[in-house]
Scaffold this active site. Structure first.
Site, PDB file in Angstrom:
ATOM      1  N   GLU A  68      15.531 -19.929  31.237  1.00 49.14           N
ATOM      2  CA  GLU A  68      14.742 -19.701  32.451  1.00 49.14           C
ATOM      3  C   GLU A  68      15.627 -19.692  33.680  1.00 49.14           C
ATOM      4  OE1 GLU A  68      11.761 -22.861  32.347  1.00 49.14           O
ATOM      5  OE2 GLU A  68      10.236 -21.302  32.536  1.00 49.14           O
TER       6      GLU A  68
ATOM      7  N   TYR B 141      11.196 -15.296  39.489  1.00 43.49           N
ATOM      8  CA  TYR B 141      11.302 -16.014  38.208  1.00 43.49           C
ATOM      9  C   TYR B 141      11.666 -15.066  37.077  1.00 43.49           C
ATOM     10  CZ  TYR B 141       9.836 -18.276  33.883  1.00 43.49           C
ATOM     11  OH  TYR B 141       9.814 -18.779  32.610  1.00 43.49           O
TER      12      TYR B 141
END
Ligand code: GDP
Ligand code: MN
Length: 392
Positions: free
Chosen positions: A200, A112
């Site tokens: 993101e 991530y």
């Protein structure tokens, strides 16, 4: 402002961030065309991805991996037009209007990466976690240490040593560090250049051949900066937004739909917040946030009223105005006109103060319509909560 994954990936590509080969498709035919092309170019599989503004598509059945053209067609048929329900769409879901068809990647690890403004620190924060792929909000709540953060000094920007720190925290191999630094630098530049408010990459993957890819990408932009990004404004997809919110934005009204049954019309964001609070304090639930702004004119008031009443959940309306630049008589005229045009059936409670308040009260009285007026905010809130309960 939100955009789709395929649009976000187009932006990343311009910044040298590696994304899988693929293309957006608006129809089943286009989807088939893209899938055929990818297989012809040597793809071992393709992934069919629903393009909606909400996340959690994988779990909701909106992301499927196909090994053949036929399988890709089947999935495209299944996903295109479906009402996709994820934890971010609400129970009604969101209709899938387009697909992204991409070559599958040989995933080794799912990681991530994220950039967001930390308002308390007044700095951008760059986050990295080994717990990619899943809901990062859950990771943050359960195990905050699993998310590594570096804060970016605004005057110097994101530095290569900070990117290396994050790359090491991700446990990347020495051979991947250089690429990872370039990757993160690209993300940072994209964030700053586009006036983003969130970026993101989840998952950020490594492949068995040590390559790095952004497999998913979410970018939100700061609405207050969109005046200087004509190209980005064109990426807006109003089909993904709440229809009433889209309607409100046409008239420069700050409207956000909520779940309660008491509509409120207020001037000023602070007063709007206080109004929502006092409705709840009196035992009711606001149906919306609406700030008509300091300088609203009669037409805007009429449109605002119309928008409030288009919400089927609304059982009563609370108009709470402190007349300043927006004078109370202007407001009253707008409300009376709208109430007559729309043949309002739900009870309307007002609390009025400020410039030309006597004139405003007179206009309401002489309109022949049944308005209730509260002497104070508290009294008006109690009146409207009682009225909503009576109507329900
Ligand atoms: P989200 O659920 O809306 O966040 O959609 P994502 O684009 O993140 O996809 C969800 C999941 O699908 C990812 O975490 C991956 O596990 C999987 N996925 C996405 N693309 C591929 C791919 O190219 N190959 C494989 N094997 N899995 C993929
Ligand atoms: Mn994702």
């Amino acid at each position: 402002m939100k955009i789709h994954e395929y649009q976000a990936k187009d932006i990343l590509a311009k910044y040298g961030v590696a994304i899988p080969r693929g293309e957006v498709a608006n129809t089943l035919d286009e989807a088939l065309e893209v899938a055929k092309q990818l297989f012809a170019e040597g793809a071992k599989g393709v992934v069919v991805k629903a393009q909606i503004h909400a996340g959690g598509r994988g779990k909701g059945g909106g992301v499927k991996v196909a090994k053949t053209v036929e399988e890709a067609e089947q999935y495209a048929k299944q996903i295109l037009g479906m009402q996709l329900v994820t934890h971010q769409t609400g129970p009604q879901g969101q209709k899938v209007q387009r697909l992204l068809i991409e070559e599958t990647a040989a995933i080794d690890r799912e990681l991530y990466l994220g950039i967001v403004l930390d308002r308390a620190a007044a700095k951008l924060v760059f986050m990295a976690s080994q717990a990619g792929g899943m809901e990062i909000e859950e990771v943050a709540a359960r195990d905050p240490k699993a998310i590594h953060k570096v804060y970016i000094e605004p005057s110097v920007g994101f530095q290569a040593y900070q990117a290396r720190e994050l790359a090491f925290a991700l446990g990347l191999k020495p051979t991947q560090i250089g690429d990872a630094v370039k990757f993160m630098m690209g993300l940072y530049k994209a964030y700053v250049d586009t006036d983003a408010s969130l970026l993101e990459i989840n998952p950020f993957i490594t492949t068995k051949d040590d390559e790095l890819f952004a497999l998913d990408c979410k970018i939100n932009f700061d609405d207050n900066a969109m005046f200087r990004h004509k190209d980005l404004r064109e990426l807006r997809d109003v089909a993904e937004e709440d229809p009433l919110e889209v309607e409100a934005s046409k008239y420069a009204l700050n409207y956000i739909k909520l779940d309660g049954n008491i509509a409120c019309m207020v001037n000023g964001a602070g007063l709007a917040m206080a109004t929502m609070d006092i409705i709840q304090y009196a035992g009711g639930m606001p149906a919306n946030f609406l700030d008509v702004g300091g300088g609203a004119n009669q037409q805007q008031i009429e449109h605002a009223f119309e928008i409030l009443l288009s919400d089927k959940n609304v059982q009563a309306v609370f108009i709470n105005i402190f007349g300043g630049i927006l004078r109370v008589d202007t407001l009253a005229q707008g409300v009376v006109q709208a109430a007559k045009n729309l043949k309002v059936k739900v009870p309307v409670v007002l609390r009025l103060e400020g410039t030309n308040v006597e004139e405003g009260r007179r206009i309401l009285q002489e309109s022949g319509l049944k308005f209730q007026v509260g002497a104070t905010m508290k009294e008006a809130a109690e009146l409207v909560v009682a009225a909503a309960k009576g109507a329900a």
